[in-house]
Design a protein around this motif. Structure first.
Motif, PDB file in Angstrom:
ATOM      1  N   UNK A   1       0.835  -1.207   0.000  1.00 14.05           N
ATOM      2  CA  UNK A   1       0.000   0.000   0.000  1.00 14.05           C
ATOM      3  C   UNK A   1       0.868   1.255   0.000  1.00 14.05           C
ATOM      4  N   UNK A   2       1.944   1.247   0.756  1.00 15.37           N
ATOM      5  CA  UNK A   2       2.832   2.408   0.806  1.00 15.37           C
ATOM      6  C   UNK A   2       3.530   2.623  -0.531  1.00 15.37           C
ATOM      7  N   UNK A   3       3.939   1.541  -1.184  1.00 15.41           N
ATOM      8  CA  UNK A   3       4.590   1.658  -2.494  1.00 15.41           C
ATOM      9  C   UNK A   3       3.606   2.210  -3.514  1.00 15.41           C
ATOM     10  N   UNK A   4       2.378   1.715  -3.512  1.00 16.42           N
ATOM     11  CA  UNK A   4       1.328   2.187  -4.427  1.00 16.42           C
ATOM     12  C   UNK A   4       1.059   3.669  -4.191  1.00 16.42           C
ATOM     13  N   UNK A   5       0.907   4.065  -2.940  1.00 17.16           N
ATOM     14  CA  UNK A   5       0.629   5.465  -2.606  1.00 17.16           C
ATOM     15  C   UNK A   5       1.783   6.366  -3.041  1.00 17.16           C
ATOM     16  N   UNK A   6       3.015   5.913  -2.841  1.00 16.29           N
ATOM     17  CA  UNK A   6       4.179   6.719  -3.227  1.00 16.29           C
ATOM     18  C   UNK A   6       4.220   6.906  -4.738  1.00 16.29           C
ATOM     19  N   UNK A   7       4.056   5.819  -5.485  1.00 18.92           N
ATOM     20  CA  UNK A   7       4.092   5.928  -6.947  1.00 18.92           C
ATOM     21  C   UNK A   7       3.006   6.868  -7.459  1.00 18.92           C
ATOM     22  N   UNK A   8       1.798   6.714  -6.957  1.00 17.44           N
ATOM     23  CA  UNK A   8       0.695   7.562  -7.406  1.00 17.44           C
ATOM     24  C   UNK A   8       0.929   9.021  -7.026  1.00 17.44           C
ATOM     25  N   UNK A   9       1.554   9.271  -5.872  1.00 16.74           N
ATOM     26  CA  UNK A   9       1.799  10.650  -5.448  1.00 16.74           C
ATOM     27  C   UNK A   9       2.841  11.341  -6.331  1.00 16.74           C
ATOM     28  N   UNK A  10       3.697  10.554  -6.976  1.00 13.37           N
ATOM     29  CA  UNK A  10       4.700  11.129  -7.872  1.00 13.37           C
ATOM     30  C   UNK A  10       4.254  11.093  -9.327  1.00 13.37           C
ATOM     31  N   UNK A  11       3.026  10.654  -9.566  1.00  8.30           N
ATOM     32  CA  UNK A  11       2.488  10.623 -10.929  1.00  8.30           C
ATOM     33  C   UNK A  11       2.905   9.408 -11.739  1.00  8.30           C
ATOM     34  N   UNK A  12       3.487   8.425 -11.088  1.00  7.97           N
ATOM     35  CA  UNK A  12       3.944   7.220 -11.785  1.00  7.97           C
ATOM     36  C   UNK A  12       2.903   6.114 -11.663  1.00  7.97           C
ATOM     37  N   UNK A  13       2.820   5.250 -12.673  1.00 12.16           N
ATOM     38  CA  UNK A  13       1.904   4.107 -12.575  1.00 12.16           C
ATOM     39  C   UNK A  13       2.540   2.957 -11.808  1.00 12.16           C
ATOM     40  N   UNK A  14       1.710   2.087 -11.313  1.00 11.53           N
ATOM     41  CA  UNK A  14       2.169   0.851 -10.695  1.00 11.53           C
ATOM     42  C   UNK A  14       2.174  -0.193 -11.802  1.00 11.53           C
ATOM     43  N   UNK A  15       3.332  -0.727 -12.123  1.00  9.35           N
ATOM     44  CA  UNK A  15       3.467  -1.697 -13.214  1.00  9.35           C
ATOM     45  C   UNK A  15       3.687  -3.073 -12.611  1.00  9.35           C
ATOM     46  N   UNK A  16       2.896  -4.035 -13.076  1.00  8.16           N
ATOM     47  CA  UNK A  16       3.016  -5.395 -12.561  1.00  8.16           C
ATOM     48  C   UNK A  16       2.520  -6.393 -13.590  1.00  8.16           C
ATOM     49  N   UNK A  17       2.819  -7.657 -13.362  1.00  9.61           N
ATOM     50  CA  UNK A  17       2.371  -8.731 -14.243  1.00  9.61           C
ATOM     51  C   UNK A  17       1.187  -9.441 -13.601  1.00  9.61           C
ATOM     52  N   UNK A  18       0.118  -9.537 -14.350  1.00 10.39           N
ATOM     53  CA  UNK A  18      -1.084 -10.213 -13.858  1.00 10.39           C
ATOM     54  C   UNK A  18      -0.942 -11.727 -13.996  1.00 10.39           C
ATOM     55  N   UNK A  19      -1.870 -12.441 -13.377  1.00  9.01           N
ATOM     56  CA  UNK A  19      -1.847 -13.902 -13.409  1.00  9.01           C
ATOM     57  C   UNK A  19      -2.001 -14.439 -14.835  1.00  9.01           C
ATOM     58  N   UNK A  20      -2.642 -13.654 -15.722  1.00 11.62           N
ATOM     59  CA  UNK A  20      -2.820 -14.107 -17.102  1.00 11.62           C
ATOM     60  C   UNK A  20      -1.573 -13.872 -17.957  1.00 11.62           C
ATOM     61  N   UNK A  21      -0.501 -13.320 -17.366  1.00 11.34           N
ATOM     62  CA  UNK A  21       0.761 -13.145 -18.061  1.00 11.34           C
ATOM     63  C   UNK A  21       0.964 -11.772 -18.678  1.00 11.34           C
ATOM     64  N   UNK A  22      -0.061 -10.917 -18.675  1.00  9.79           N
ATOM     65  CA  UNK A  22       0.055  -9.582 -19.244  1.00  9.79           C
ATOM     66  C   UNK A  22       0.699  -8.624 -18.239  1.00  9.79           C
ATOM     67  N   UNK A  23       1.569  -7.765 -18.757  1.00 14.31           N
ATOM     68  CA  UNK A  23       2.152  -6.701 -17.942  1.00 14.31           C
ATOM     69  C   UNK A  23       1.248  -5.488 -18.094  1.00 14.31           C
ATOM     70  N   UNK A  24       0.832  -4.906 -16.970  1.00 15.09           N
ATOM     71  CA  UNK A  24      -0.100  -3.784 -16.998  1.00 15.09           C
ATOM     72  C   UNK A  24       0.444  -2.617 -16.186  1.00 15.09           C
ATOM     73  N   UNK A  25      -0.037  -1.431 -16.537  1.00 20.12           N
ATOM     74  CA  UNK A  25       0.285  -0.223 -15.782  1.00 20.12           C
ATOM     75  C   UNK A  25      -1.018   0.286 -15.188  1.00 20.12           C
ATOM     76  N   UNK A  26      -1.057   0.411 -13.875  1.00 18.44           N
ATOM     77  CA  UNK A  26      -2.252   0.887 -13.176  1.00 18.44           C
ATOM     78  C   UNK A  26      -1.991   2.317 -12.710  1.00 18.44           C
ATOM     79  N   UNK A  27      -2.937   3.202 -13.013  1.00 14.74           N
ATOM     80  CA  UNK A  27      -2.792   4.616 -12.679  1.00 14.74           C
ATOM     81  C   UNK A  27      -3.673   4.989 -11.493  1.00 14.74           C
TER      82      UNK A  27
END
Length: 68
Positions: free
Chosen positions: A33-59
């Motif tokens: 949660x802290x990492x997500x909040x920090x990224x969003x506060x700096x205008x960066x997306x949270x990038x991760x790989x989903x279970x289906x194998x796709x890499x996504x950027x969440x804003x």
């Protein structure tokens, strides 16, 4: 031009090696949660790989973009 850089170093109250399983799960969730909040506060997306194998950027606005 000289720039002053200040570092802040924290200390954990309890070592993860000595945590009970439920404490460790709670600690890991707080870290995420802290990492997500920090990224969003700096205008960066949270990038991760989903279970289906796709890499996504969440804003911060909730939008999710498939990167790959």
């Amino acid at each position: 031009m000289e720039t002053d850089i200040n570092f802040k170093q924290g200390r954990m109250v309890k070592n993860p090696k000595t945590m009970l399983p439920n404490e460790r799960v709670e600690w890991q969730q707080e870290c995420a949660q802290q990492a997500r909040a920090y990224l969003f506060s700096t205008g960066q997306p949270l990038v991760y790989r989903r279970a289906d194998g796709h890499t996504v950027a969440e804003y911060a606005d909730g939008s999710i973009v498939v990167v790959r």
